[in-house]
Design a protein around this motif. Structure first.
Motif, PDB file in Angstrom:
ATOM      1  N   ALA A 304       0.842  -1.247   0.068  1.00  0.00           N
ATOM      2  CA  ALA A 304      -0.139   0.003  -0.203  1.00  0.00           C
ATOM      3  C   ALA A 304       0.975   1.296  -0.215  1.00  0.00           C
ATOM      4  N   THR A 305       0.641   2.229  -0.684  1.00  0.00           N
ATOM      5  CA  THR A 305       1.204   3.464  -0.923  1.00  0.00           C
ATOM      6  C   THR A 305       0.722   4.516  -0.114  1.00  0.00           C
ATOM      7  N   ARG A 314       6.043   6.716   1.001  1.00  0.00           N
ATOM      8  CA  ARG A 314       6.485   5.601   1.022  1.00  0.00           C
ATOM      9  C   ARG A 314       5.412   4.506   0.818  1.00  0.00           C
ATOM     10  N   GLN A 315       5.828   3.213   0.926  1.00  0.00           N
ATOM     11  CA  GLN A 315       5.042   2.045   1.048  1.00  0.00           C
ATOM     12  C   GLN A 315       4.753   1.574   2.534  1.00  0.00           C
ATOM     13  N   MET A 382      -3.509   9.993   2.741  1.00  0.00           N
ATOM     14  CA  MET A 382      -4.172   9.169   1.816  1.00  0.00           C
ATOM     15  C   MET A 382      -3.527   7.874   1.629  1.00  0.00           C
ATOM     16  N   ILE A 383      -4.260   6.764   1.475  1.00  0.00           N
ATOM     17  CA  ILE A 383      -3.440   5.100   1.438  1.00  0.00           C
ATOM     18  C   ILE A 383      -4.199   4.531   0.101  1.00  0.00           C
ATOM     19  N   ARG A 384      -3.355   4.357  -0.664  1.00  0.00           N
ATOM     20  CA  ARG A 384      -3.835   3.669  -1.695  1.00  0.00           C
ATOM     21  C   ARG A 384      -3.298   1.935  -1.574  1.00  0.00           C
ATOM     22  N   LEU A 406      -8.032   4.860   1.269  1.00  0.00           N
ATOM     23  CA  LEU A 406      -8.560   5.434   2.733  1.00  0.00           C
ATOM     24  C   LEU A 406      -8.090   6.797   2.772  1.00  0.00           C
ATOM     25  N   GLU A 407      -9.002   7.761   3.303  1.00  0.00           N
ATOM     26  CA  GLU A 407      -8.397   8.952   3.252  1.00  0.00           C
ATOM     27  C   GLU A 407      -8.502   9.660   4.636  1.00  0.00           C
TER      28      GLU A 407
END
Length: 431
Positions: A304-305, A314-315, A382-384, A406-407
């Protein structure tokens, strides 16, 4: 339009089905996914301990000058020595001298000077929470002290999970200026989330008295186990604006929740304590440490980024946590530099070898790990995720995320809370 509504309905049904499947997966034992670490462990025991013992047993009747004796003893000693070397090498980070722990720090950037003691307060009591201690705390300590201070008290008992949220969201605030919860982090999370979502937008002062199994929010003020001081803090009447974390976990308007404490995500459910509740009766509070240790051995990293204030950072690594407080979980001082009123979240990612992560976690309770990792302060995160849907931990509750995003946004001074004065905080530190 009819077709569009049908498609949205089908999408929601699919999401709900997948969410139920994900939650069902949490019922699986914590050894799920641990086949390789278990195999490695037993092979290591067999090769480096059992095999040398077996070889040495064959030399019992042999002369020390025979070739068989020399070969077996040499191989045994070599295996034992090499096994010991591998063990020391794997835990070498734990053998390093720990960095000094940061000193205790008042969790507010501004010393509270505004006093507004409660005049009329709802006190929320969970008769089943904290092994039934909440009722006794109210009857024996809260009610007598509040009445002696001239505070009108209205007791409200919760009946089900999420009831605190419903109460704070709908209860009339016309004749009360304060809501006080007796409980832990989960109870207070429900109170804040419910109040900030009120249709009438009314906000009253909040207070928290420890009565749950987890009180990490109050740990920032050194009040996590001090019922008397928590009551006196409320009666004294110092208030401060406290930040909240606005979390958006999907495209629907209902996919939103407020966090007071921490958002945690790991690829492995053990590390983020998603599947440990079934082990509460066996391990108690130690369930967090035991399951985290097992998660470290499995060493499942996430791709996840993480984006901070619009910039890729970062991841996520083995574990990611976003905090509003210094403490979370089982009294872990994860982000010692966090403040409750500065308008920023702290985000940290845990990564490295198993030994490095074990060292990290061995230092996290005092905050000494702070110099071993980068902890970033952000207003928006924010997480992608690589998966379209998954689970994360928010203030001890399990939530799904949808559409791989996820924001997280910090809302500064979102509510008012009774807090100890700086002098009271210093006296609590000296106890």
């Amino acid at each position: 339009r009819k077709k569009e509504k049908m498609e949205k309905g089908e999408d929601r049904m699919l999401q709900k089905t997948k969410e139920l499947e994900l939650r069902k997966s949490l019922e699986q034992p914590v050894c799920e996914g641990g086949g390789i670490p278990l195999l490695t462990f037993f092979l290591s025991i067999g090769i480096f301990i059992i095999l040398p013992i077996v070889l040495l047993s064959y030399t019992a009747g042999e002369s020390s000058s025979s070739d068989i004796w020399k070969i077996f003893v040499g191989v045994s000693v070599g295996l034992l020595g090499f096994g010991f070397f591998l063990f020391i090498w794997s835990i070498r980070p734990l053998l390093l001298r720990p960095p000094p722990a940061p000193p205790a720090r008042f969790p507010l950037t501004r010393e509270p000077t505004n006093k507004s003691p409660p005049k009329s307060a709802y006190v929320l009591v969970n008769p089943k929470g904290g092994k039934g201690a909440s009722v006794a705390i109210f009857e024996q300590k809260v009610k007598p002290k509040f009445e002696a201070a001239g505070i009108k008290v209205t007791k409200v008992e919760t009946q089900y999970s999420g009831h605190c949220r419903d109460i704070c969201n709908t209860i009339s605030l016309d004749d009360h200026d304060t809501i006080i919860a007796i409980g832990g982090d989960g109870t207070f999370h429900e109170c804040v989330d419910g109040m900030l979502k009120r249709a009438d937008k009314k906000i009253v002062k909040l207070g928290l008295i420890p009565g749950g199994s987890g009180n990490s929010f109050l740990s920032d003020f050194q009040l996590e186990a001090d019922i008397e001081q928590s009551i006196d803090t409320i009666i004294e009447g110092y208030i401060s604006g406290i930040d909240v974390i606005d979390v958006r976990y999907g495209p629907e308007e209902s996919h939103q929740v407020y966090s007071i404490n921490v958002i945690g995500y790991t690829e492995d459910h053990c590390l983020s304590a998603l599947n440990v509740e079934g082990w509460r009766w066996i391990f108690g509070k130690a369930r967090y440490d035991i399951c985290a240790f097992w998660g470290i051995l499995k060493h499942r990293s996430s791709t996840a980024t993480v984006y901070c204030d619009g910039q890729e950072w970062r991841q996520a690594g083995l574990a990611l946590f976003i905090t509003n407080t210094q403490y979370f979980g089982n009294h872990m001082r994860a982000t010692p530099s966090a403040s409750l009123d500065d308008g920023f979240c702290e985000v940290a990612c845990v990564d490295g070898t198993r030994g490095e992560v074990l060292r990290y976690l061995s230092l996290i309770k005092t905050g000494a790990h702070e110099k071993l990792t980068e902890i970033k302060s952000c207003k928006k995160i924010m997480i992608r995720f690589p998966n379209d849907m998954g689970l994360f931990n928010l203030d001890g509750e399990i939530f799904p995320y949808y559409h791989n995003t996820l924001e997280v946004t910090n809302i500064q001074n979102a509510y008012l809370m009774y807090v100890p004065s700086k002098d009271r905080y210093k006296s609590l530190l000296s106890q």
